[in-house]
Design a protein around this motif. Structure first.
Motif, PDB file in Angstrom:
ATOM      1  N   TRP A  86     -13.306  -1.622 -13.530  1.00 22.52           N
ATOM      2  CA  TRP A  86     -13.118  -0.521 -12.582  1.00 22.52           C
ATOM      3  C   TRP A  86     -11.683  -0.529 -12.086  1.00 22.52           C
ATOM      4  CZ3 TRP A  86     -14.475  -0.903  -6.761  1.00 22.52           C
ATOM      5  CH2 TRP A  86     -14.203   0.314  -6.131  1.00 22.52           C
ATOM      6  N   LEU A  87     -10.988   0.569 -12.305  1.00 23.75           N
ATOM      7  CA  LEU A  87      -9.625   0.758 -11.822  1.00 23.75           C
ATOM      8  C   LEU A  87      -9.668   1.853 -10.777  1.00 23.75           C
ATOM      9  CD1 LEU A  87      -6.701  -0.258 -12.497  1.00 23.75           C
ATOM     10  CD2 LEU A  87      -6.486   1.793 -13.919  1.00 23.75           C
ATOM     11  N   GLY A  88      -9.262   1.540  -9.560  1.00 17.98           N
ATOM     12  CA  GLY A  88      -9.388   2.545  -8.513  1.00 17.98           C
ATOM     13  C   GLY A  88      -8.375   2.371  -7.405  1.00 17.98           C
ATOM     14  N   THR A  89      -8.326   3.361  -6.535  1.00 19.05           N
ATOM     15  CA  THR A  89      -7.482   3.309  -5.339  1.00 19.05           C
ATOM     16  C   THR A  89      -8.390   3.255  -4.119  1.00 19.05           C
ATOM     17  OG1 THR A  89      -7.412   5.737  -5.263  1.00 19.05           O
ATOM     18  CG2 THR A  89      -5.628   4.624  -6.447  1.00 19.05           C
ATOM     19  N   SER A  90      -7.820   2.920  -2.985  1.00 19.65           N
ATOM     20  CA  SER A  90      -8.583   2.845  -1.725  1.00 19.65           C
ATOM     21  C   SER A  90      -9.803   1.946  -1.861  1.00 19.65           C
ATOM     22  CB  SER A  90      -9.004   4.256  -1.278  1.00 19.65           C
ATOM     23  OG  SER A  90      -7.892   5.093  -1.123  1.00 19.65           O
ATOM     24  N   THR A  91      -9.589   0.732  -2.385  1.00 16.87           N
ATOM     25  CA  THR A  91     -10.702  -0.189  -2.612  1.00 16.87           C
ATOM     26  C   THR A  91     -10.699  -1.363  -1.630  1.00 16.87           C
ATOM     27  OG1 THR A  91      -9.430  -1.476  -4.240  1.00 16.87           O
ATOM     28  CG2 THR A  91     -10.728   0.385  -5.071  1.00 16.87           C
ATOM     29  N   GLU A  92      -9.979  -1.211  -0.520  1.00 14.84           N
ATOM     30  CA  GLU A  92      -9.875  -2.319   0.421  1.00 14.84           C
ATOM     31  C   GLU A  92     -11.243  -2.740   0.958  1.00 14.84           C
ATOM     32  OE1 GLU A  92      -7.470  -3.666   4.461  1.00 14.84           O
ATOM     33  OE2 GLU A  92      -7.677  -1.542   3.993  1.00 14.84           O
ATOM     34  N   GLY A  93     -12.115  -1.761   1.231  1.00 18.03           N
ATOM     35  CA  GLY A  93     -13.440  -2.088   1.753  1.00 18.03           C
ATOM     36  C   GLY A  93     -14.218  -2.961   0.807  1.00 18.03           C
ATOM     37  N   LEU A 227      -2.571  -4.077  -8.294  1.00 18.41           N
ATOM     38  CA  LEU A 227      -1.511  -3.452  -9.070  1.00 18.41           C
ATOM     39  C   LEU A 227      -0.570  -2.703  -8.129  1.00 18.41           C
ATOM     40  CD1 LEU A 227      -3.771  -2.209 -11.998  1.00 18.41           C
ATOM     41  CD2 LEU A 227      -2.591  -4.401 -11.748  1.00 18.41           C
ATOM     42  N   SER A 228       0.371  -1.922  -8.666  1.00 19.42           N
ATOM     43  CA  SER A 228       1.385  -1.305  -7.812  1.00 19.42           C
ATOM     44  C   SER A 228       0.799  -0.354  -6.775  1.00 19.42           C
ATOM     45  CB  SER A 228       2.420  -0.576  -8.672  1.00 19.42           C
ATOM     46  OG  SER A 228       1.804   0.434  -9.451  1.00 19.42           O
ATOM     47  N   ASN A 229      -0.126   0.537  -7.188  1.00 19.90           N
ATOM     48  CA  ASN A 229      -0.724   1.458  -6.215  1.00 19.90           C
ATOM     49  C   ASN A 229      -2.213   1.659  -6.462  1.00 19.90           C
ATOM     50  OD1 ASN A 229      -0.572   2.919  -8.531  1.00 19.90           O
ATOM     51  ND2 ASN A 229       0.573   4.635  -7.686  1.00 19.90           N
ATOM     52  N   GLU A 230      -2.837   0.702  -7.133  1.00 18.83           N
ATOM     53  CA  GLU A 230      -4.280   0.720  -7.352  1.00 18.83           C
ATOM     54  C   GLU A 230      -4.753  -0.705  -7.596  1.00 18.83           C
ATOM     55  OE1 GLU A 230      -4.711   3.366 -10.615  1.00 18.83           O
ATOM     56  OE2 GLU A 230      -3.497   2.169 -11.965  1.00 18.83           O
ATOM     57  N   SER A 231      -6.044  -0.878  -7.733  1.00 20.05           N
ATOM     58  CA  SER A 231      -6.622  -2.207  -7.915  1.00 20.05           C
ATOM     59  C   SER A 231      -7.537  -2.223  -9.122  1.00 20.05           C
ATOM     60  CB  SER A 231      -7.416  -2.613  -6.671  1.00 20.05           C
ATOM     61  OG  SER A 231      -6.594  -2.561  -5.526  1.00 20.05           O
ATOM     62  N   ALA A 232      -7.577  -3.356  -9.807  1.00 21.89           N
ATOM     63  CA  ALA A 232      -8.451  -3.526 -10.963  1.00 21.89           C
ATOM     64  C   ALA A 232      -9.505  -4.565 -10.631  1.00 21.89           C
ATOM     65  CB  ALA A 232      -7.651  -3.953 -12.188  1.00 21.89           C
TER      66      ALA A 232
END
Length: 273
Positions: A86-93, A227-232
């Motif tokens: 899963w590669l996504g943004t806004s995954t802090e939660g 990553l730079s502006n998203e998370s894997a």
């Protein structure tokens, strides 16, 4: 028997559904009755071990009065949620949930002190950027997360910092000196295996970037990369195996105990002299 999908995206979707239900102040049984399903189904959706269809997600959100872009975003999470990567943004939660519920953690941070080991002054510098409001609230929240370390909630906890993270003068000499003293104190903790990767080591798998491995009592392992502006995120057995091997190499090449303490003291002397 429940099919234990529990992929990172399925579990993140479950967190969204639970948050929507709790915001509406509905119990699991009450919402399940409204949906016409067994409470166990809803619980498994929220845990991510069973995947709801997009229309099921829409029904949950309708009862929870989630509409507009927020509804669209959450419904879209259900599409492809069975994939292990899963590669996504806004995954802090999702990340905070992995951190809170994991039974074991390995973290490799080559360039900055790990979030959970930062002092308030160091965090304040890292979190301060244009457009960011309520920095003090963010700092307080980050410090509160230290409970994961300081109360020994993790059965196993290993953090490896790159020497570069200790030498980078984030916030200036005074802030870094305070940060290094705190790291030195962490070396005394029995329940945290803190190590330092020397700069003069040859090639090692950690040069590819920071990553974390979260293990859980009854759910699949998750590998996380910022990553730079998203998370894997991944629960793929192949990727988990690869990163476990990388973690072992990183730990084996790193300094611990007295040798780590000597390196910290040497860097600290350079700051205060």
């Amino acid at each position: 028997m429940v099919v234990p999908y529990a992929t990172p995206r399925a579990r993140a979707l479950g967190l969204e559904l639970r948050a929507a239900r709790e915001k509406r102040k509905l119990g699991v049984r009450e919402l399940a009755r409204l949906l016409g399903i067994a409470p166990g189904f809803l619980s498994n959706w929220e845990r991510g071990v069973r995947l709801p269809k997009p229309e099921d997600v829409g029904a949950v959100l309708a009862h929870c009065r989630i509409v507009g872009e927020e509804r669209h975003r959450i419904v879209e999470m259900a599409r492809g949620a069975q994939e292990t990567n899963w590669l996504g943004t806004s995954t802090e939660g999702a990340y905070l949930e992995w951190e809170k519920t994991a039974t074991a953690l390995f973290a490799w941070e080559p360039l900055l002190v790990h979030d959970l080991l930062q002092t308030s002054s160091y965090s304040r510098i890292v979190l301060r950027s244009p457009g960011v409001e309520n920095v003090e609230r963010l700092v307080a929240a980050r410090l509160a997360r230290r409970e994961v370390f300081e109360r020994g909630k993790l059965a196993e906890c290993a953090v490896v910092l790159g020497e570069a993270a200790l030498r980078k003068r984030v916030g200036g000499p005074e802030v870094m000196a305070d940060q290094l003293r705190y790291l030195r104190s962490v070396l005394e903790y029995d329940h945290i295996d803190l190590r330092i990767m020397p700069l003069d080591n040859d090639y090692h798998p950690g040069l590819s970037g920071a990553f974390s491995i979260f293990d859980f009592a009854d759910l699949p392992t998750i590998v996380y990369e910022e990553l730079s502006n998203e998370s894997a995120h991944s629960s793929s057995t192949v990727r988990v195996r690869h990163y476990r091997s990388a973690a072992k190499s990183i730990k084996d090449l790193s300094l611990r105990g007295d040798r780590a303490r000597e390196l910290i003291d040497r860097i600290l002397r350079g700051l205060v002299e």
